[in-house]
Design a protein around this motif. Sequence first.
Motif, PDB file in Angstrom:
ATOM      1  N   LEU A  62     -17.812 -46.275  -1.585  1.00 49.14           N
ATOM      2  CA  LEU A  62     -16.240 -45.994  -2.306  1.00 49.14           C
ATOM      3  C   LEU A  62     -16.830 -45.763  -3.824  1.00 49.14           C
ATOM      4  N   VAL A  63     -17.482 -46.431  -4.486  1.00 48.20           N
ATOM      5  CA  VAL A  63     -17.888 -45.908  -5.860  1.00 48.20           C
ATOM      6  C   VAL A  63     -18.252 -44.549  -6.231  1.00 48.20           C
ATOM      7  N   GLY A  64     -19.249 -44.064  -4.861  1.00 49.49           N
ATOM      8  CA  GLY A  64     -19.495 -42.711  -5.010  1.00 49.49           C
ATOM      9  C   GLY A  64     -18.667 -41.701  -4.688  1.00 49.49           C
ATOM     10  N   THR A  65     -17.788 -41.996  -4.010  1.00 49.21           N
ATOM     11  CA  THR A  65     -16.817 -41.053  -3.536  1.00 49.21           C
ATOM     12  C   THR A  65     -15.663 -41.013  -4.625  1.00 49.21           C
ATOM     13  N   GLN A  66     -15.085 -42.237  -4.834  1.00 50.04           N
ATOM     14  CA  GLN A  66     -13.781 -42.296  -5.498  1.00 50.04           C
ATOM     15  C   GLN A  66     -14.029 -42.037  -7.253  1.00 50.04           C
ATOM     16  N   LEU A  67     -15.303 -42.816  -7.589  1.00 49.72           N
ATOM     17  CA  LEU A  67     -15.591 -42.835  -8.839  1.00 49.72           C
ATOM     18  C   LEU A  67     -16.515 -41.494  -9.510  1.00 49.72           C
ATOM     19  N   LEU A  68     -17.380 -41.391  -8.587  1.00 46.77           N
ATOM     20  CA  LEU A  68     -18.701 -40.469  -9.315  1.00 46.77           C
ATOM     21  C   LEU A  68     -18.613 -39.087  -8.701  1.00 46.77           C
ATOM     22  N   ALA A  69     -18.440 -38.792  -7.441  1.00 44.11           N
ATOM     23  CA  ALA A  69     -18.329 -37.731  -6.740  1.00 44.11           C
ATOM     24  C   ALA A  69     -16.911 -37.088  -6.821  1.00 44.11           C
ATOM     25  N   GLN A  70     -15.901 -37.938  -6.847  1.00 43.00           N
ATOM     26  CA  GLN A  70     -14.319 -37.748  -6.830  1.00 43.00           C
ATOM     27  C   GLN A  70     -14.129 -36.405  -5.809  1.00 43.00           C
ATOM     28  N   THR A  71     -14.361 -36.819  -4.609  1.00 41.60           N
ATOM     29  CA  THR A  71     -14.252 -36.073  -3.364  1.00 41.60           C
ATOM     30  C   THR A  71     -12.714 -35.715  -3.133  1.00 41.60           C
ATOM     31  N   PHE A  72     -11.748 -36.747  -3.434  1.00 36.94           N
ATOM     32  CA  PHE A  72     -10.274 -36.627  -3.266  1.00 36.94           C
ATOM     33  C   PHE A  72      -9.900 -35.502  -4.106  1.00 36.94           C
ATOM     34  N   ILE A  73     -10.416 -34.920  -5.244  1.00 35.58           N
ATOM     35  CA  ILE A  73     -10.128 -33.741  -5.897  1.00 35.58           C
ATOM     36  C   ILE A  73     -10.417 -32.622  -5.364  1.00 35.58           C
ATOM     37  N   ARG A  74     -11.678 -32.566  -4.802  1.00 30.65           N
ATOM     38  CA  ARG A  74     -12.249 -31.349  -3.914  1.00 30.65           C
ATOM     39  C   ARG A  74     -11.288 -30.965  -2.837  1.00 30.65           C
ATOM     40  N   ARG A  75     -10.610 -32.048  -2.191  1.00 33.06           N
ATOM     41  CA  ARG A  75      -9.749 -31.429  -1.276  1.00 33.06           C
ATOM     42  C   ARG A  75      -8.641 -30.863  -1.558  1.00 33.06           C
ATOM     43  N   ARG A  76      -8.158 -31.067  -2.790  1.00 29.20           N
ATOM     44  CA  ARG A  76      -7.182 -30.197  -3.500  1.00 29.20           C
ATOM     45  C   ARG A  76      -7.472 -28.877  -3.941  1.00 29.20           C
ATOM     46  N   SER A  77      -8.644 -28.806  -4.650  1.00 31.11           N
ATOM     47  CA  SER A  77      -8.983 -27.641  -5.069  1.00 31.11           C
ATOM     48  C   SER A  77     -10.399 -27.852  -5.558  1.00 31.11           C
ATOM     49  N   ARG A  78     -11.366 -26.788  -5.158  1.00 30.53           N
ATOM     50  CA  ARG A  78     -12.681 -26.691  -5.522  1.00 30.53           C
ATOM     51  C   ARG A  78     -12.938 -26.423  -7.084  1.00 30.53           C
ATOM     52  N   ALA A  79     -12.192 -25.465  -7.671  1.00 28.31           N
ATOM     53  CA  ALA A  79     -12.218 -25.339  -9.250  1.00 28.31           C
ATOM     54  C   ALA A  79     -11.679 -26.631  -9.918  1.00 28.31           C
ATOM     55  N   ARG A  80     -10.943 -27.215  -9.581  1.00 27.85           N
ATOM     56  CA  ARG A  80     -10.366 -28.344 -10.324  1.00 27.85           C
ATOM     57  C   ARG A  80     -11.523 -29.557 -10.224  1.00 27.85           C
ATOM     58  N   TRP A  81     -12.088 -29.539  -8.952  1.00 28.36           N
ATOM     59  CA  TRP A  81     -13.138 -30.566  -8.693  1.00 28.36           C
ATOM     60  C   TRP A  81     -14.299 -30.388  -9.707  1.00 28.36           C
ATOM     61  N   LEU A  82     -14.651 -29.079  -9.655  1.00 30.20           N
ATOM     62  CA  LEU A  82     -15.810 -28.492 -10.346  1.00 30.20           C
ATOM     63  C   LEU A  82     -15.457 -29.049 -12.021  1.00 30.20           C
ATOM     64  N   ALA A  83     -14.359 -28.663 -12.433  1.00 35.15           N
ATOM     65  CA  ALA A  83     -13.831 -28.853 -13.803  1.00 35.15           C
ATOM     66  C   ALA A  83     -14.063 -30.596 -14.131  1.00 35.15           C
ATOM     67  N   HIS A  84     -13.435 -31.061 -13.154  1.00 40.74           N
ATOM     68  CA  HIS A  84     -13.603 -32.659 -13.252  1.00 40.74           C
ATOM     69  C   HIS A  84     -14.993 -33.181 -13.421  1.00 40.74           C
ATOM     70  N   GLN A  85     -15.928 -32.669 -12.628  1.00 39.85           N
ATOM     71  CA  GLN A  85     -17.231 -33.037 -12.423  1.00 39.85           C
ATOM     72  C   GLN A  85     -17.915 -32.787 -13.817  1.00 39.85           C
ATOM     73  N   LEU A  86     -17.703 -31.483 -14.295  1.00 37.12           N
ATOM     74  CA  LEU A  86     -18.488 -31.155 -15.555  1.00 37.12           C
ATOM     75  C   LEU A  86     -18.043 -32.074 -16.849  1.00 37.12           C
ATOM     76  N   VAL A  87     -16.712 -32.122 -16.839  1.00 36.24           N
ATOM     77  CA  VAL A  87     -16.300 -33.043 -17.920  1.00 36.24           C
ATOM     78  C   VAL A  87     -16.564 -34.241 -17.957  1.00 36.24           C
ATOM     79  N   PHE A  88     -16.481 -35.001 -16.742  1.00 32.80           N
ATOM     80  CA  PHE A  88     -16.811 -36.412 -16.517  1.00 32.80           C
ATOM     81  C   PHE A  88     -18.301 -36.737 -16.762  1.00 32.80           C
ATOM     82  N   TRP A  89     -19.008 -35.790 -16.305  1.00 31.92           N
ATOM     83  CA  TRP A  89     -20.587 -36.281 -16.431  1.00 31.92           C
ATOM     84  C   TRP A  89     -20.989 -35.764 -17.937  1.00 31.92           C
ATOM     85  N   GLY A  90     -20.431 -34.816 -18.471  1.00 33.08           N
ATOM     86  CA  GLY A  90     -20.562 -34.586 -19.724  1.00 33.08           C
ATOM     87  C   GLY A  90     -20.280 -35.603 -20.768  1.00 33.08           C
ATOM     88  N   CYS A  91     -19.206 -36.142 -20.535  1.00 32.17           N
ATOM     89  CA  CYS A  91     -18.594 -37.370 -21.138  1.00 32.17           C
ATOM     90  C   CYS A  91     -19.449 -38.771 -21.251  1.00 32.17           C
TER      91      CYS A  91
END
Length: 346
Positions: free
Chosen positions: A94-123
């Motif tokens: 759950l930590v991996g999918t919900q907090l780290l990989a945020q796969t629930f966002i990828r199901r909505r939009s791959r571009a949005r998921w990529l942006a979230h991942q870049l900002v998340f890991w950068g921060c």
Amino acid sequence: MPQATSTRLDRRGLTWGGVAVALLLALTVLGSDRLVWFDAALVGYLFGLVFAAFGIVYRYSVWLRRPPTAMLNRRGWDAFRSGRLHNLAALPALVGTQLLAQTFIRRRSRARWLAHQLVFWGCVLAGLVTIPLTLGLLHFQSVGQQASHYRVYLSKVGTVSFDAESIPGWLIFHALDIAAVLVLAGVFIFLRRRLRDPGALTVERSGDFLALAGLFAVSITGLALTVSSTWLQGRYYSALNTVHALTVVLGLMYIPFGKLFHIFQRPANLGVQYYKRANEEGEQATCRRCGDAFASLRQVTDLKDVLDQIGFEYGIDGGGNYQDTCPACRRREVALAQSLRVGGFG
């Protein structure tokens, strides 16, 4: 009618916020060996961290006791304890999918998921470097007679050694630059989506752009410091450093009040996942009109309790509750009500 919102400061929130500030200052004093390794040039950053810690803990304390959040928090813990060993084993996934990989966002939009991942890991990377440096928990010391050889210290404990001219050394000393590039890439993807996606434009709010502007300002001014020291022989460094420090401090102070606060709300979603799983396995509620099962009985009951606490009444004349109506029947009732209002559709 909904209950009026109180404008008074929450005493429990003030207490917990004060505790957070005291712990942060104590960690600074102890972790920096009684301020021996505390860099006075970072005192502005420390002020921003103290303000952010107080605001985040205060708001989280108040948010956690709101009727909807309190109900989900209580039910989440109940669901976790009902199958503790099984739920504990499922926690890393759950930590991996919900907090780290945020796969629930990828199901909505791959571009949005990529942006979230870049900002998340950068921060995350920026925080792992900036916060320990500001508190004096992290510092570097030269080793031996080689000016380029350093050792990383966590408080008073020496850890790894590295050569500043090696690849690991370059990565360590440019960790904040890497974080800035990641954040900027995410910000540009977000901006492109928000300026071109009709759906995103429809629900756009000023606070969304403010968060992106803050992330952009912190990242671009941080990279400007590297440009000044590497290619401009330090020209404009003092002015750029002042501007960068200001953007960081204002960014930290903004976190408790803006959109970025959801970073600290997100872990609570783990309890929601346990709650949803327990609801799927429990008794189902049936629609008062068609008799079909449409949701968990516990969820519907909890919803009624929360709505009653915040002042919304969904009781129906003659008995029953509107919340016992399935979505399909609700749409039919809305259509019938509209038909009666306009005198029929025929």
